[in-house]
Motif scaffolding. Structure first.
Motif, PDB file in Angstrom:
ATOM      1  N   GLU A 667     101.824  33.910  78.735  1.00  0.00           N
ATOM      2  CA  GLU A 667     103.096  33.820  77.607  1.00  0.00           C
ATOM      3  C   GLU A 667     102.777  34.742  76.565  1.00  0.00           C
ATOM      4  N   LEU A 668     101.580  34.288  75.839  1.00  0.00           N
ATOM      5  CA  LEU A 668     101.257  35.068  74.644  1.00  0.00           C
ATOM      6  C   LEU A 668     101.156  36.667  74.735  1.00  0.00           C
ATOM      7  N   VAL A 669     100.254  36.952  75.771  1.00  0.00           N
ATOM      8  CA  VAL A 669     100.126  38.456  76.388  1.00  0.00           C
ATOM      9  C   VAL A 669     101.579  38.865  76.265  1.00  0.00           C
ATOM     10  N   ARG A 670     102.433  38.311  77.167  1.00  0.00           N
ATOM     11  CA  ARG A 670     103.589  38.945  77.629  1.00  0.00           C
ATOM     12  C   ARG A 670     104.381  39.269  76.291  1.00  0.00           C
ATOM     13  N   GLU A 671     104.537  38.133  75.310  1.00  0.00           N
ATOM     14  CA  GLU A 671     105.317  38.123  74.056  1.00  0.00           C
ATOM     15  C   GLU A 671     104.580  39.333  73.101  1.00  0.00           C
ATOM     16  N   TYR A 672     103.504  39.540  73.172  1.00  0.00           N
ATOM     17  CA  TYR A 672     102.797  40.641  72.446  1.00  0.00           C
ATOM     18  C   TYR A 672     103.102  41.932  73.089  1.00  0.00           C
ATOM     19  N   GLY A 673     103.010  42.066  74.176  1.00  0.00           N
ATOM     20  CA  GLY A 673     103.247  43.354  75.204  1.00  0.00           C
ATOM     21  C   GLY A 673     101.842  43.533  75.981  1.00  0.00           C
ATOM     22  N   GLU A 674     101.844  43.690  77.039  1.00  0.00           N
ATOM     23  CA  GLU A 674     100.497  43.816  77.659  1.00  0.00           C
ATOM     24  C   GLU A 674      99.623  44.849  77.281  1.00  0.00           C
ATOM     25  N   GLU A 675     100.414  46.128  77.306  1.00  0.00           N
ATOM     26  CA  GLU A 675      99.422  47.254  76.886  1.00  0.00           C
ATOM     27  C   GLU A 675      98.962  47.278  75.641  1.00  0.00           C
ATOM     28  N   GLU A 676      99.910  46.916  74.481  1.00  0.00           N
ATOM     29  CA  GLU A 676      99.411  46.654  73.266  1.00  0.00           C
ATOM     30  C   GLU A 676      98.429  45.501  73.003  1.00  0.00           C
ATOM     31  N   PHE A 677      98.537  44.465  73.553  1.00  0.00           N
ATOM     32  CA  PHE A 677      97.472  43.368  73.642  1.00  0.00           C
ATOM     33  C   PHE A 677      96.029  44.032  74.089  1.00  0.00           C
ATOM     34  N   LYS A 678      96.163  44.741  75.145  1.00  0.00           N
ATOM     35  CA  LYS A 678      94.751  45.269  75.606  1.00  0.00           C
ATOM     36  C   LYS A 678      94.237  46.340  74.564  1.00  0.00           C
ATOM     37  N   ALA A 679      95.037  46.948  74.106  1.00  0.00           N
ATOM     38  CA  ALA A 679      94.559  48.061  73.185  1.00  0.00           C
ATOM     39  C   ALA A 679      94.330  47.392  71.755  1.00  0.00           C
ATOM     40  N   ASN A 680      94.911  46.445  71.361  1.00  0.00           N
ATOM     41  CA  ASN A 680      94.595  45.930  69.733  1.00  0.00           C
ATOM     42  C   ASN A 680      93.669  44.566  70.039  1.00  0.00           C
ATOM     43  N   LEU A 681      94.030  43.717  70.739  1.00  0.00           N
ATOM     44  CA  LEU A 681      93.271  42.498  70.681  1.00  0.00           C
ATOM     45  C   LEU A 681      92.256  42.276  71.701  1.00  0.00           C
ATOM     46  N   ASP A 682      92.744  42.345  72.944  1.00  0.00           N
ATOM     47  CA  ASP A 682      91.811  42.604  74.120  1.00  0.00           C
ATOM     48  C   ASP A 682      90.926  41.195  74.178  1.00  0.00           C
ATOM     49  N   ILE A 683      91.557  40.067  74.247  1.00  0.00           N
ATOM     50  CA  ILE A 683      91.040  38.911  74.217  1.00  0.00           C
ATOM     51  C   ILE A 683      91.049  38.494  75.576  1.00  0.00           C
ATOM     52  N   PRO A 684      89.831  38.266  76.319  1.00  0.00           N
ATOM     53  CA  PRO A 684      90.050  37.846  77.942  1.00  0.00           C
ATOM     54  C   PRO A 684      90.416  36.251  78.023  1.00  0.00           C
ATOM     55  N   TYR A 685      90.759  35.851  79.215  1.00  0.00           N
ATOM     56  CA  TYR A 685      91.055  34.645  79.485  1.00  0.00           C
ATOM     57  C   TYR A 685      89.767  34.056  79.982  1.00  0.00           C
ATOM     58  N   THR A 686      89.241  33.114  79.456  1.00  0.00           N
ATOM     59  CA  THR A 686      87.869  32.516  79.932  1.00  0.00           C
ATOM     60  C   THR A 686      88.043  31.276  79.647  1.00  0.00           C
ATOM     61  N   ASP A 687      87.018  30.372  80.311  1.00  0.00           N
ATOM     62  CA  ASP A 687      86.666  28.883  80.221  1.00  0.00           C
ATOM     63  C   ASP A 687      86.523  28.512  78.626  1.00  0.00           C
ATOM     64  N   ASP A 688      85.941  29.388  77.970  1.00  0.00           N
ATOM     65  CA  ASP A 688      85.362  29.308  76.494  1.00  0.00           C
ATOM     66  C   ASP A 688      86.805  29.586  75.403  1.00  0.00           C
ATOM     67  N   LEU A 689      87.833  30.086  75.844  1.00  0.00           N
ATOM     68  CA  LEU A 689      88.843  30.367  75.140  1.00  0.00           C
ATOM     69  C   LEU A 689      89.679  29.092  74.381  1.00  0.00           C
ATOM     70  N   GLN A 690      89.477  28.961  73.046  1.00  0.00           N
ATOM     71  CA  GLN A 690      90.231  27.782  72.387  1.00  0.00           C
ATOM     72  C   GLN A 690      91.289  28.269  71.449  1.00  0.00           C
ATOM     73  N   LEU A 691      92.230  27.551  71.553  1.00  0.00           N
ATOM     74  CA  LEU A 691      93.364  27.813  70.476  1.00  0.00           C
ATOM     75  C   LEU A 691      93.451  26.344  70.001  1.00  0.00           C
ATOM     76  N   TYR A 692      94.332  26.153  68.702  1.00  0.00           N
ATOM     77  CA  TYR A 692      94.674  24.868  68.338  1.00  0.00           C
ATOM     78  C   TYR A 692      96.062  24.634  68.212  1.00  0.00           C
ATOM     79  N   LYS A 693      96.401  23.239  68.227  1.00  0.00           N
ATOM     80  CA  LYS A 693      97.547  22.822  67.909  1.00  0.00           C
ATOM     81  C   LYS A 693      97.816  21.519  67.027  1.00  0.00           C
TER      82      LYS A 693
END
Length: 770
Positions: A667-693
């Protein structure tokens, strides 16, 4: 140590032994006898920990028990110091959680082999976060649910077979037997704890293995010796959280637990006439009205004498009692009744309001005396709002006998601050109008003015005041607290690296036009002053025209415009051009004349800063062209346009790290825009990915959010952009070109800050669309 009964994690350096099934059975039986005959299961587990590790040839053992309220597995006792406690959900997100959820044995050879986990169950995951925290490497895991009859009691987990071996069928059968014995022992202990402490306020803590009976007895004795409440001893000495104590009190008294919150609305209508010493001595305080029902916080809802005395103070109204801790109630009383200037205690103020005999319609006479209760009440409202970091105060009278509501805006969100008895709504509004030098007799037209609070309440606060007539012959008052103070350095403004570099490159240019755009209250003035602070040098002459002057800087020549006498932004700019400027800052370009003069000034060798009320940077260009600006002059002048918003940030004290689901990441990637996300952030989905809530704590008023930061959209005046401006290109084309030039949209900048752990998608969506 607290909670020794709940679980156990130990290391063993025992050599690996291969035992027959009959040998296992004998040793398991011996362990069972020790566990079942023990008075204290926690102490028994400590005594047999080495035997269990040696029996299975395991390096570590963990006994989890179920927290029946939260539906979590909890481990509270560890022989190592790596982590104080492990809490995991009964779910597929961990091996122990999966064993408990499915109530089946799990034998893993390599916890990091996702293929092996998928073969067991496609949804099974290994929670590697504990390894990362402790530095301990988990390999083999043998886990089995602890069940008594049909009741899930916990999970037994063995980790890492000595000598890199594997847990085989004999160990699988043995762990089943041991889990069965532990299930019986845990059930018996829980039943004894429940039976033995039915009359104890803290039986919940015993039943859920947060505390032992021995520790509770010690806490009661220590409390008596130190003359402290038992709850305070439990929190201080045994590290039991206030939330857990609240759960225990809720269960015992069968009512809601209320925790102190510094941002709780002040129930001014209920406090009126009550004696503060009486509330303090008897430990109770009114909290709010709900459907004509009075809600009271009290330390002991079973004290019938106290309850009857309180009910007598609210005749004809039903009263509901919540339980609270003694210190929390005293803090509530202090919050509701005291202010730091000691102008008066609010109970005295509101008591005076009740006994004043002047007619409220004759507001002028009731507020003429500087010592009157209304004067003190208004001063307290302003001081409290300032101390709570509010940006605005809303005084909202209602018709008839409905009480006046006072709301304050903190970090962009409104919350109720207090209620004022209905009979004094006109007096309060009139007092504010007197302080603002407004006409108190005029109630049909909107008015605006200012309060310099220093002469009324001691603090150097300036407020912008607006009164607006509302239905029922009433008036609302909105007071904006003007943010005086130092400008924030540009590198502390929350810019992305690209935006910071590009913005500095244009503010150091010798001439040109820079716009900052966004709605009211989005931090535009703060950003402009930060930019001016960056270039504020002795050799640079800087003029500013503002309405009002909020932030002051030495070195700037700042002018307050006064439209009522014809000294508006356009007149100020014409005056500046005759006053040898290098840099001009104009508070807002809201009309054609001001904007034309600004473009002209930038083309004649001056650097011009201003703000616009537009939603995005590309829209600002079309708005200015529609206003009638010459596209060629405008294209030559423009250096950059920056749109910005303020987004609420997660409280740094209590924000909680978590691993997002694949759906949330997508959902975050879709909101950002898939092509722009890959070009600008390129953060892959892994088991180590951590966000905050958000979690919620005392510092953030249990909201999970504290403070705000900027998200930005910086459109640069590149050569290609200037060509499109000259051609009066449509907004979509301008936006596409800006993105090609490297611009990130507001939402994209917000999502970048989500991955950095500053905020969440909910708050970003609240302030921007694209």
């Amino acid at each position: 140590m607290a909670n020794a009964e709940t679980s156990l994690t130990v290391d063993s350096n025992a050599e690996r032994h291969t035992l027959s099934e009959s040998e296992y059975k004998i040793k398991i039986q011996a362990l069972g006898n020790q566990l079942n005959s023990a008075n204290n299961l926690g102490e028994a587990l400590i005594n047999v920990k080495d035997d269990i590790c040696e029996l299975f040839g395991a390096n570590r053992i963990t006994v989890y028990v179920v927290d029946g309220v939260k539906r979590e597995l909890v481990s509270r006792f560890k022989s190592g110091n790596e982590v104080a406690e492990i809490r995991i959900p009964v779910a597929q997100t961990s091996i122990a959680g999966y064993a408990a959820l499915k109530q089946r044995l799990v034998n893993i050879k390599d916890a990091y082999d996702q293929g092996e986990l998928t073969d067991i169950d496609p949804s099974l995951q290994f929670d590697s976060s504990w390894d990362r925290r402790t530095g301990y490497r988990t390999r083999q895991i043998l886990a089995h649910p602890i069940v008594y009859q049909k009741y899930l009691m916990g999970t037994l987990e063995l980790i890492n077979r000595e000598g890199n071996g594997e847990f085989g069928p004999a160990e699988e059968k043995a762990i089943q037997e041991l889990s069965k014995i532990m299930g019986t022992a845990l059930y018996n202990q829980k039943r004894i704890a429940a039976r033995g402490s039915r009359t104890n306020k803290y039986d919940y803590l015993l039943e859920n293995h947060l505390l032992t009976q021995k520790e509770l007895t010690k806490a009661i004795a220590d409390g008596a010796k130190r003359k402290e409440p038992v709850s305070a001893v439990l929190m201080k000495d045994f590290k039991i959280s206030k939330k857990e104590i609240g759960n225990a009190l809720e269960k015992y008294f069968k009512t809601n637990f209320i925790e102190y919150n510094a941002n709780y609305p002040i129930p001014g209508d209920l406090i009126a006439g009550l004696k503060v010493p009486f509330m303090r001595n008897n430990i109770w305080v009114p909290l709010k009205s709900e459907d004509n029902k009075v809600v009271i916080a009290v330390d002991n809802p079973y004290d019938l004498k106290k309850i009857d005395e309180i009910k007598a103070l609210f005749p004809g109204r039903p009263v509901t009692f919540y339980v609270s801790l003694r210190q929390d109630i005293l803090d509530f009383i202090k919050l509701f009744t005291q202010d730091e200037k000691e102008l008066a205690e609010i109970d005295d103020i509101l008591s005076q309001l009740q006994v004043e005999t002047d007619e409220v319609e004759e507001a002028e006479s009731s507020v003429g005396d500087e010592d009157s209760a209304v004067v003190q009440l208004v001063n307290k409202i302003i001081l409290d709002a300032y101390n709570r970091n509010a940006s605005d105060i809303h005084v909202e009278p209602y018709p008839g006998k409905q009480n006046t509501q006072v709301r304050i805006r903190v970090d962009g969100a409104c919350t109720i601050y207090q209620t004022i008895p209905f009979s004094y709504k006109n007096a309060v509004v009139s007092r504010i109008k007197i302080m603002s030098d407004l006409d108190i007799a005029e109630r049909r037209l909107p008015q605006d003015g200012k309060i310099k609070f220093k002469k009324y309440g001691g603090k150097d606060i300036e407020l912008r005041v607006a009164t607006i007539p509302t239905q029922g012959g009433l008036e609302d008052v909105v007071m904006r607290i003007l943010a005086a103070g130092e400008p924030i350095p540009l590198d502390k403004m929350g810019f992305s690296k690209r935006n910071h570099k590009n913005f500095i490159s244009v503010v150091t240019k010798p001439y040109g036009l820079i716009f900052v755009c966004g709605p009211t209250g989005s931090g535009k003035t703060t950003t402009l002053h930060s930019a001016l602070s960056f270039i504020n040098k002795t050799e640079t002459k800087i003029w500013t025209a503002e309405d009002p002057v909020e932030i002051t800087q030495r070195g700037l020549r700042q002018v307050q415009v006064k439209p009522k006498i014809g000294f508006d932004f356009a007149a100020a700019m014409r005056a500046f051009l005759r006053a040898d400027p290098d840099v001009i800052m104009v508070g807002e370009m809201r009309d054609k004349e001001t904007t034309s003069i600004g473009i002209e000034a930038s083309l004649t060798g001056h650097l011009v800063f201003s703000t616009l009320h537009t939603n995005s940077a590309p829209e600002s260009i079309t708005r200015l062209l529609d206003m009638g600006m010459d596209p060629f002059n405008f294209a030559d002048a423009i250096l950059c346009i920056m749109a910005q918003r303020l987004v609420r940030t997660l409280c740094k004290t209590c924000k909680r790290q978590y691993h997002p689901s694949k759906e949330e990441y997508d959902e975050l990637v879709r909101e950002y825009g898939e092509e722009e996300f890959k070009a600008n952030l390129d953060i892959p989905y892994t088991d180590d990915l951590q966000l905050y809530k958000p979690e919620g704590c005392d510092l953030c008023g249990n909201s999970g959010y504290r403070g705000r930061m900027g998200i930005h959209e910086l459109l640069m005046g590149t050569d290609e952009m200037k060509k499109l401006i000259q051609l009066k290109a449509p907004m979509e084309q301008i936006r596409d070109q800006a993105i090609n030039d490297g611009m990130s949209t507001l939402k994209q900048d917000g999502i970048d800050k989500i991955f950095q752990g500053h905020c969440d998608l909910l708050e970003v969506r609240k302030v921007c669309i694209k």
